[in-house]
Design an enzyme around this catalytic site. Structure first.
Site, mmCIF file in Angstrom:
data_model
loop_
_atom_site.group_PDB
_atom_site.id
_atom_site.type_symbol
_atom_site.label_atom_id
_atom_site.label_comp_id
_atom_site.label_asym_id
_atom_site.label_seq_id
_atom_site.Cartn_x
_atom_site.Cartn_y
_atom_site.Cartn_z
ATOM 1 C CE LYS A 1 -4.307 -1.931 1.351
ATOM 2 N NZ LYS A 1 -5.594 -1.808 1.948
ATOM 3 C CE LYS B 1 -6.239 -8.100 -0.686
ATOM 4 N NZ LYS B 1 -7.367 -7.803 0.189
ATOM 5 C CE LYS C 1 -13.568 -3.698 1.924
ATOM 6 N NZ LYS C 1 -12.255 -3.545 2.564
HETATM 7 N N1 AQP Z 1 -9.604 -11.147 -2.416
HETATM 8 C C1 AQP Z 1 -9.920 -11.657 -1.230
HETATM 9 N N2 AQP Z 1 -10.084 -12.985 -1.100
HETATM 10 C C2 AQP Z 1 -10.411 -13.516 0.110
HETATM 11 N N3 AQP Z 1 -10.577 -12.773 1.239
HETATM 12 C C3 AQP Z 1 -10.420 -11.447 1.147
HETATM 13 N N4 AQP Z 1 -10.516 -10.441 2.034
HETATM 14 C C4 AQP Z 1 -10.237 -9.272 1.413
HETATM 15 N N5 AQP Z 1 -9.980 -9.481 0.113
HETATM 16 C C5 AQP Z 1 -10.082 -10.817 -0.090
HETATM 17 C C6 AQP Z 1 -10.871 -10.609 3.432
HETATM 18 O O1 AQP Z 1 -12.020 -9.799 3.687
HETATM 19 C C7 AQP Z 1 -11.980 -9.354 5.033
HETATM 20 C C8 AQP Z 1 -12.262 -7.890 5.087
HETATM 21 O O2 AQP Z 1 -11.181 -7.203 4.476
HETATM 22 P P1 AQP Z 1 -10.812 -5.753 4.970
HETATM 23 O O3 AQP Z 1 -11.932 -4.862 4.678
HETATM 24 O O4 AQP Z 1 -10.435 -5.793 6.411
HETATM 25 O O5 AQP Z 1 -9.556 -5.267 4.195
HETATM 26 P P2 AQP Z 1 -8.615 -5.955 3.179
HETATM 27 O O6 AQP Z 1 -8.163 -7.265 3.664
HETATM 28 O O7 AQP Z 1 -7.541 -4.965 2.861
HETATM 29 O O8 AQP Z 1 -9.631 -6.143 1.969
HETATM 30 P P3 AQP Z 1 -9.734 -5.338 0.606
HETATM 31 O O9 AQP Z 1 -11.023 -5.697 -0.012
HETATM 32 O O10 AQP Z 1 -8.490 -5.558 -0.182
HETATM 33 O O11 AQP Z 1 -9.825 -3.815 1.108
HETATM 34 P P4 AQP Z 1 -8.912 -2.590 0.697
HETATM 35 O O12 AQP Z 1 -8.968 -2.533 -0.806
HETATM 36 O O13 AQP Z 1 -9.541 -1.412 1.357
HETATM 37 O O14 AQP Z 1 -7.542 -2.866 1.217
HETATM 38 C C9 AQP Z 1 -10.616 -9.724 5.593
HETATM 39 O O15 AQP Z 1 -10.747 -10.876 6.413
HETATM 40 C C10 AQP Z 1 -9.819 -10.041 4.369
HETATM 41 O O16 AQP Z 1 -8.798 -10.983 4.628
#
Ligand code: AQP
Length: 325
Positions: free
Chosen positions: A111, A192, A195
């Site tokens: 990030k 990955k 969102k």
């Molecule tokens: N691609 C993924 N596959 C499986 N699990 C996923 N998680 C996120 N992306 C995937 C799991 O979703 C939960 C919530 O995630 P988060 O909101 O805490 O943040 P993150 O892990 O950083 O997810 P994002 O979607 O990638 O958010 P941004 O883009 O804001 O960084 C967690 O349990 C995560 O493991």
């Protein structure tokens, strides 16, 4: 009953990756665990957010967690910033966490890459996550594979604190699904699904059926025409097969057999149908929750219960660290 904690950032549109990697596990765990689920808005602030959007997404994510199948009578659902103990414990744990540990985190490196300025919050993100988990003496933390490293750090912090100040924290265990722990981006299966990425890269839980079909139609597949699971040689097809298998509740092997002899066009169309069938009840329940105004009420009650559940641990930590309580 074992205690479960997990958080979701309101940093964009919740994706099918968030659902398959995390939320789906929440719905199973609520049956026989004491569950605390949190919309981690303070975590979202570690990257720039537009204030009105962050507020709206906080409510949306809470509504989607409920719509994914969580029963507000069984679980505690709340917003992180509504329970000040999270920020307080985070600061206290800053005193037992090393900067070297933080700068080694893969998510921090990913990030921070390409940014002109990097906030201290982005570096300290895993300390806040440790505080979230340790405050509730959580036994289990359902997460996707991307959060495993952060959870290991939370364990290290708990063990270090317990050794230095006496037994205080439960050392939590990760709960990572065997299949679906890392759903890949549609436009680049080496990444990955996230969102906060571009809309083409993810399926949002609130995407309408035609958008889902169009996005999957454009999803990157691989050379050749065979629909077969091979994460190395065919990462795009393997990702879609995983999504399909999880949506249909079948093994990847069985999913592969469903497409024997069929081409990519039929494959993608059938995956879209399976995804839309999974999303339909979630979207219906989401509309019910939001139109009744129930989400806000659940969050108010959840914050009260979370504050109560976390107050003892916070007090113990303050006492042990030498604060005048
Ligand atoms: N691609 C993924 N596959 C499986 N699990 C996923 N998680 C996120 N992306 C995937 C799991 O979703 C939960 C919530 O995630 P988060 O909101 O805490 O943040 P993150 O892990 O950083 O997810 P994002 O979607 O990638 O958010 P941004 O883009 O804001 O960084 C967690 O349990 C995560 O493991």
């Amino acid at each position: 009953m074992k205690r479960v904690f997990s958080g979701v950032q309101p940093s964009g549109n919740l994706t099918i990756g968030n659902y398959l990697g995390a939320l789906r596990q929440f719905t199973e765990l609520q049956q026989d665990h004491e569950c605390f689920f949190c919309v981690v808005d303070l975590h979202a602030l570690t990257l720039p957010q537009e204030p009105d959007t962050l507020r709206a997404k906080t409510l949306e994510v809470a509504g989607l967690i409920l719509a994914a199948g969580l029963d507000p009578k069984r679980i505690v659902l709340f917003v992180q910033s509504h329970v000040p103990a999270h920020a307080e414990l985070c600061w206290l744990l800053n005193g037992v966490t090393y900067t070297g540990e933080l700068s080694r985190m893969t998510q921090y490196k990913d990030k921070a890459k390409g940014r002109k300025v990097i906030t201290a919050g982005l570096l300290n993100y895993p300390i806040l996550m440790a505080a979230d988990i340790l405050l509730y003496r959580s036994d289990l933390v359902p997460v996707g594979a991307d959060q495993k490293q952060h959870l290991e750090l939370a364990r290290d912090i708990a063990i270090r604190f317990n050794n230095r100040f006496g037994n205080t924290f439960v050392v939590p265990e990760p709960f990572i699904p065997k299949v679906g722990a890392k759903i890949a981006a549609l436009d680049d299966p080496s990444k990955k699904m996230s969102k906060s990425d571009v809309a083409e890269s993810y399926i949002a839980l609130l995407d309408p059926p035609d958008v889902v079909a169009a996005k999957l139609g454009r999803a990157v597949t691989d050379s050749g025409r065979e629909v077969r699971y091979d994460a190395k040689e065919k990462p795009g097809v393997s990702n879609l097969l995983t999504i399909y298998a999880l949506c249909r509740g079948m093994s990847v092997k069985k999913a592969e057999a469903d497409f024997a002899g069929l081409g990519y066009a039929v494959f993608k169309k059938t995956v879209a149908e399976a995804v839309n069938e999974t999303l339909r009840p979630i979207q219906t329940r989401y509309r019910e929750f939001t139109s009744s105004g129930a989400v806000r009420q659940v969050l108010v009650e959840g914050a009260g219960r979370a504050a109560e559940a976390s107050s003892l641990v916070l007090r113990q930590v303050k006492e042990k660290m030498g604060l005048l309580v």
